[in-house]
Scaffold this motif. Structure first.
Motif, short mmCIF file in Angstrom:
data_model
loop_
_atom_site.label_atom_id
_atom_site.label_comp_id
_atom_site.label_asym_id
_atom_site.label_seq_id
_atom_site.Cartn_x
_atom_site.Cartn_y
_atom_site.Cartn_z
N ASP A 28 -6.67 4.11 1.70
CA ASP A 28 -6.94 5.64 1.31
C ASP A 28 -6.41 5.67 -0.22
N CYS A 29 -5.52 4.99 -0.69
CA CYS A 29 -4.80 4.93 -1.90
C CYS A 29 -4.63 3.77 -2.50
N GLU A 30 -5.20 3.40 -3.73
CA GLU A 30 -5.11 2.33 -4.51
C GLU A 30 -4.02 2.38 -5.55
N ILE B 139 0.72 -1.34 0.00
CA ILE B 139 0.04 0.06 -0.01
C ILE B 139 0.95 1.48 0.07
N LYS C 274 -6.13 -3.86 -4.39
CA LYS C 274 -6.16 -2.38 -3.79
C LYS C 274 -7.45 -1.60 -4.42
N LYS D 183 -9.77 -0.07 -1.58
CA LYS D 183 -10.07 1.34 -1.56
C LYS D 183 -11.59 1.60 -1.61
N GLY E 198 -2.06 1.96 6.55
CA GLY E 198 -2.80 1.35 5.48
C GLY E 198 -2.59 -0.05 5.21
#
Length: 308
Positions: free
Chosen positions: A273-275, A18, A263, A267, A29
């Motif tokens: 929070d971020c893929e 991540i 991911k 997400k 994450g």
């Protein structure tokens, strides 16, 4: 071969790495990702695999991820650490370090570099023997097309018989079920773990061939567990029906989205929070992403609910 405490079986998904929007590691994450995957029923986990974008990580980041993730798992499930490297010495040292941090097993591709640099079968044998001599935990040979190195069932079985820690095999080449059958026939008791790979796209034929483990994508361990558990408990028809239900999502991951699927699902479910992958790997096409999520929503996997 040394006597071991247990044979590892079941569903061991690959843990994605991540990143934050700026491309740095997102350790909070990452740890939420791990907690979800354990809660979703993973029998074990694999870190730093190709689907973890291991090829985009620095040596320092690899060491940090190995140490912090094994500490965070804290023995809840066994963890396989990928330690692949062209150099025997570097791979052996990576494997020693992984064992010291608490890895249950290491996964290693045969030595290769780029499209053309390969070594002979004799050198591949010596490579795995050198890694084996450095550790006391099992080695899983990853037999994957990306390495471009032919590994016949006969050669794999011979290494299982002759090299102490070589005992698990993730077969991802074409005709995987036939190769698994031949590997089991030739290797006998030396083959502790004949495993399925490639996100489970060949899972049913591989289970029929005798696979005892599956290294899948990380987005829906709950679905994969239902299939594998039904098979292991003798409910083959139920396993086949479940596989038919989950196959559209498996196919989306294997054929359309690749390592980005887990991911994207995490997400969408509020786990991370971020893929984004790490540059220069391209992001997912938005229309493909919507197709992935639409397919997943029909199945209601835990990944879309866990972080909400």
């Amino acid at each position: 071969m040394t006597q071991r405490q247990r044979r590892y079986q079941g569903v061991f998904p690959v843990v994605p790495t991540i990143f934050a929007e700026n491309g740095e590691l997102d350790m909070p994450g990452q740890k939420r990702c791990i907690d979800f995957m354990i809660d979703a029923g993973s029998d074990g986990l694999c870190v730093l695999a190709n689907f973890s974008e291991q090829f985009a990580l620095s040596d320092g980041e690899r060491e940090r991820l190995t140490s912090e993730l094994l500490a965070h798992v804290a023995g809840r499930v066994p963890v396989i650490v990928t330690t692949t490297h062209f150099s025997t010495a570097v791979c052996a040292e990576r494997s020693r370090s992984a064992q010291a941090e608490g890895a249950a097993m290491v996964m290693v591709m045969p030595p290769y570099h780029g499209a053309t640099i390969r070594v002979s079968e004799a050198q591949v044998h010596a490579f795995y023997a050198g890694v084996s001599a450095a550790i006391d935990i099992p080695i899983m040979i990853q037999d994957a097309p990306v390495a471009g190195t032919p590994l016949s069932a006969e050669f794999l079985a011979r290494m299982a018989r002759e090299i102490e820690q070589v005992s698990y095999f993730k077969i991802e080449t074409a005709g995987a079920a036939s190769k698994l059958r031949e590997l089991i026939r030739l290797g006998g008791d030396a083959i502790e773990g004949p495993w399925d790979g490639e996100e489970g796209i060949t899972l049913m034929p591989d289970l029929e061939a005798g696979a005892t483990g599956a290294m899948t994508g990380g987005g829906y361990p709950d679905g994969m567990r239902r299939i594998v558990d039904a098979w292991r408990q003798g409910r083959q028809d139920e396993a086949a029906e479940l596989y038919q239900q989950w196959l559209p999502l498996i196919n989306y991951e294997n054929r359309q989205t690749g390592l980005l699927a887990a991911k994207a699902l995490m997400k969408a479910g509020g786990i991370i929070d971020c893929e984004a992958p790490r540059h220069p790997f391209p992001p997912m096409n938005p229309a493909v992403r919507e197709g992935l999520l639409r397919t997943a929503r029909r199945l209601d996997p835990m990944v879309l609910r866990w972080g909400r």
